[in-house]
Design a protein around this motif. Structure first.
Motif, short mmCIF file in Angstrom:
data_model
loop_
_atom_site.label_atom_id
_atom_site.label_comp_id
_atom_site.label_asym_id
_atom_site.label_seq_id
_atom_site.Cartn_x
_atom_site.Cartn_y
_atom_site.Cartn_z
N VAL A 79 29.92 45.29 36.26
CA VAL A 79 30.99 44.23 35.89
C VAL A 79 31.14 43.36 37.09
N LEU A 80 30.87 41.90 36.70
CA LEU A 80 31.10 40.97 37.97
C LEU A 80 32.21 40.08 37.55
N VAL A 81 33.16 40.10 38.52
CA VAL A 81 34.52 39.55 38.37
C VAL A 81 34.58 38.29 39.09
N GLY A 82 34.77 36.91 38.53
CA GLY A 82 34.86 35.89 39.06
C GLY A 82 36.36 35.47 39.54
N ARG A 88 41.38 35.69 38.86
CA ARG A 88 42.15 35.98 40.00
C ARG A 88 43.64 36.16 39.31
N HIS A 89 44.15 35.54 38.52
CA HIS A 89 45.69 35.75 37.97
C HIS A 89 45.77 36.51 36.69
N ARG A 90 44.48 36.91 36.21
CA ARG A 90 44.49 37.42 34.90
C ARG A 90 44.40 39.04 34.85
N ALA A 91 44.10 39.60 36.02
CA ALA A 91 43.92 41.17 36.34
C ALA A 91 44.76 41.90 37.14
N ALA A 92 46.10 41.64 37.14
CA ALA A 92 46.83 42.05 38.08
C ALA A 92 47.24 43.53 37.37
N ASP A 93 47.21 43.75 36.19
CA ASP A 93 47.64 45.03 35.70
C ASP A 93 46.31 45.98 35.68
N GLY A 94 45.39 45.58 36.35
CA GLY A 94 44.10 46.81 36.58
C GLY A 94 43.08 46.65 35.32
N VAL A 95 43.21 45.69 34.57
CA VAL A 95 42.52 45.83 33.35
C VAL A 95 40.99 45.93 33.77
N VAL A 96 40.44 45.47 34.58
CA VAL A 96 39.11 45.34 35.16
C VAL A 96 38.64 47.03 35.52
N GLU A 97 39.60 47.52 36.39
CA GLU A 97 39.22 48.76 36.62
C GLU A 97 39.39 49.77 35.39
N ARG A 98 40.43 49.61 34.45
CA ARG A 98 40.26 50.39 33.47
C ARG A 98 39.06 50.22 32.58
N PHE A 99 38.92 49.16 32.46
CA PHE A 99 37.51 49.00 31.64
C PHE A 99 36.19 49.68 32.31
N ALA A 100 36.11 49.38 33.81
CA ALA A 100 35.07 49.90 34.39
C ALA A 100 35.00 51.25 34.48
N ALA A 146 32.76 35.60 45.69
CA ALA A 146 33.65 35.36 46.53
C ALA A 146 34.96 35.05 46.39
N SER A 147 35.24 34.17 45.42
CA SER A 147 36.62 33.73 44.64
C SER A 147 37.21 34.76 43.83
N GLY A 148 36.31 35.68 43.60
CA GLY A 148 36.69 36.71 42.62
C GLY A 148 37.45 37.99 43.49
N ARG A 149 37.42 37.96 44.71
CA ARG A 149 38.00 39.02 45.48
C ARG A 149 39.50 38.89 45.51
N GLY A 150 40.28 40.19 45.33
CA GLY A 150 41.52 40.27 45.16
C GLY A 150 41.98 40.30 43.61
N ALA A 151 40.96 40.02 42.67
CA ALA A 151 41.24 40.46 41.39
C ALA A 151 41.21 41.96 41.14
N VAL A 152 40.31 42.60 41.99
CA VAL A 152 40.17 43.98 41.88
C VAL A 152 40.47 44.47 43.14
N LEU A 153 40.76 45.86 43.06
CA LEU A 153 41.23 46.44 44.46
C LEU A 153 39.75 47.15 44.95
N ASP A 183 42.22 39.95 27.87
CA ASP A 183 42.18 40.36 26.29
C ASP A 183 40.88 40.99 26.06
N VAL A 184 39.82 40.31 26.36
CA VAL A 184 38.62 40.71 25.99
C VAL A 184 38.17 42.23 26.51
N LEU A 185 38.63 42.36 27.85
CA LEU A 185 38.31 43.69 28.44
C LEU A 185 39.23 44.66 27.94
N ASP A 186 40.48 44.42 27.59
CA ASP A 186 41.35 45.40 27.20
C ASP A 186 40.77 45.97 25.85
N ARG A 187 40.43 44.81 24.92
CA ARG A 187 39.97 45.53 23.70
C ARG A 187 38.63 46.18 23.75
#
Length: 556
Positions: free
Chosen positions: A203-206, A210-222, A233-240, A314-318
């Motif tokens: 999963v590549l996060v751009g 940045r302001h769409r992943a605060a609830d951990g949606v990327v980590e849950r999907f991964a 580089a500018s995607g840093r901070g969207a994921v922990l 939304d896409v990752l959550d689904r």
């Protein structure tokens, strides 16, 4: 009230309705904005350089997700702002720039500071408009904020000619802020099938997340998919980056230890990235990709791939729910775990080697920041030769959401130094560290006192190598004369420069505490021109071919 006393009174009223609490800039010499602010309005950070003002407003926008606002005079003031507008457009920062302008009756007469502002800024903004009638002021203001925030955010430019600064403007109620509805694509053209079939996904996060992943949606999907996570580089901070699946950056900044994963992955799921060449540098030509972005204009067409126009969260959550019945590949998870272990072990060994050297190294500065500055910190970066160490994971680990701000692929020199002030105003409860080279800091010097006067708490960690280290390295690689082209020949800074690692942590700890009380604190650290990040050993190689300007390209 049937009328506002002037267009600028209408502007100030609308800023309040839009929730704007701070603006940045240097007004025109008629000072028509100031009486309107005196009547009650947001805080004005009065800058000395228009470019710095736009950079500060952009930093505020990137950190907060809300529009940053900048006010300018006309003519050369707008010309000075173009670099900042290009940076904001490239970095998808919602920005509203308001300027003065020549009254319609004097256009074409060679009036003082007459310039075709719209023609100048149009290529680097989403929307450029001039208001020529009092009745059009309010609709234009509302549209400016709508356009700046909608789709892929970006800068807009609104010109208010000087005569409207003394003419009544009809008033009416402001419309409520727009509802920015999340979009769910009605069809996915096999993208979900590809995701479900992947055995070795990444999963590549751009920056678009940045302001769409605060609830951990990327980590849950991964976790559900069993995927490795990387970012631009500018995607840093969207994921922990403490997450057990995070393996660093993609493309030019990919750590060498991740090579086995890139060689064997069978699908990249790119979310919120434009997939510019810096993000895909070194990828296999046959690497399958699924790309998700909320604006079709942000999708790359350079790579054959399945593309989804929709909100990434939304896409990752689904998709997380859709793959819940699919067991992750245990071998792939083990490979991800080994990659992280190798990354951290390699960095620890390299830091140990550095500590045995009498010279102080940039990676040690980053380690000291990690050790003494709270994890909630925001590291605001530049793109010079030495400060690019901050792009090297795990030498710099982003331990909090929104904990990193970088220039866009425009890599405007001085952006990070100025943007840090806006970042701190957007995040007043978080320590802000500007990690910058001395060349960038010198460009920002005209507004160091501005930030100090405003009491904006930023710690500037300035890496001192004598100037433009990247250009110096390029010159040396080409065998050009150092005396004729002295890129790294600036005088040393006034005040103490840290050369002893034993002093480093205490100096940083004291700087953070002092910045909370008094605002700006600068810590100068001496670094060697040969102290370059991993993979930057040959400035004439492929790395240099992908770089540009006085800095290095950054992926979104």
């Amino acid at each position: 009230m049937d009328c506002f006393p002037s267009a600028w009174h209408a502007v100030v009223d609308h800023l309040g309705a839009a929730g704007v609490t701070v603006l940045f800039g240097l007004p025109g010499d008629d000072l028509a904005l100031l009486p309107a602010l005196d009547a009650g309005g947001p805080r004005l950070v009065l800058c000395r350089d228009q470019r710095n003002a736009v950079f500060m407003a952009t930093g505020y926008a990137v950190q907060s997700g809300a529009p940053g606002v900048c006010v300018l005079g006309k003519g050369p003031a707008v010309a000075n702002a173009v670099t900042g507008l290009a940076e904001a457009r490239s970095g998808s920062a919602p920005l509203v720039v308001l300027s003065g302008g020549i009254p319609a009756e004097h256009r074409g007469s060679g009036a003082f500071q007459e310039l075709d502002h719209l023609g100048l800024v149009a290529p680097v903004v989403k929307w450029a408009h001039r208001v020529d009638h009092p009745s059009r002021v309010l609709p234009a203001l509302e549209k400016a904020f709508l356009v700046a925030r909608s789709g892929a955010p970006g800068p807009v430019y609104l010109e208010i000619p000087d005569d409207l600064g003394s003419i009544e403007v009809p008033a009416r109620p402001w419309s409520p802020p727009p509802v920015l509805a999340r979009s769910v694509p009605p069809r996915e053209d096999g993208a979900l099938d590809a995701v479900r079939a992947a055995e070795r996904p990444v999963v590549l996060v751009g920056g678009g997340m940045r302001h769409r992943a605060a609830d951990g949606v990327v980590e849950r999907f991964a976790d559900a998919l069993g995927a490795a996570v990387v970012c631009t580089a500018s995607g840093r901070g969207a994921v922990l980056e403490d997450h057990p699946s995070f393996c660093g950056l993609s493309g030019l900044y990919a750590p060498a230890a991740m090579a086995p994963l890139w060689e064997t992955t069978d699908l990249v799921i790119a979310v919120g990235s434009r997939l510019e060449e810096t993000a895909t540098f070194g990828w296999r030509p046959d690497l399958p990709v699924v790309q998700v972005n909320r604006d079709a204009a942000e999708l790359s067409t350079e790579h054959p791939c399945a593309r989804i126009v929709g909100d990434g969260a939304d896409v990752l959550d689904r998709w997380t729910r859709a793959v819940a019945d699919r067991p992750p590949n245990a071998d792939w998870r083990a490979a991800i775990r080994r990659c992280r272990e190798d990354l951290h072990a390699g960095a620890e060994a390299e830091l140990a080697r550095m500590r045995a050297d009498p010279r102080l190294h940039v990676a040690e500065v980053l380690a000291a920041i990690d050790a003494v500055v709270p994890p909630s910190r925001v590291l605001v970066q530049e793109n010079g030769l030495q400060d690019m160490w901050s792009y090297a994971f795990p030498y710099h680990v982003c331990r909090s959401r929104g904990g990193s701000v970088v220039p866009s692929e425009q890599t405007s020199l001085g952006f990070g130094a100025a943007a840090a002030a806006g970042v701190r105003l957007a995040a007043p409860d978080r320590p802000v560290i500007a990690f910058v080279g001395d060349g960038a800091y010198t460009l920002f010097r005209s507004d160091v006192d501005t930030v100090r006067r405003e009491g904006i708490g930023v710690v500037y960690v300035v890496l001192c190598n004598g100037g433009y280290g990247w250009l110096h390295a390029q010159r040396a690689g080409r065998g050009l004369d150092a005396q004729r082209y002295p890129f790294a020949a600036d005088p040393p800074p006034d005040g103490p420069v840290i050369t002893d690692r034993a002093r480093l942590e205490d100096a940083l700890r004291e700087a953070v505490v002092t910045s909370e009380r008094r605002g700006v604190v600068t810590v100068h650290v001496a670094v060697e021109l040969t102290d370059t990040p991993p993979g930057i050993d040959e400035p004439d190689g492929d790395f240099a071919a992908a770089a540009g300007g006085t800095g290095h390209a950054v992926q979104r």
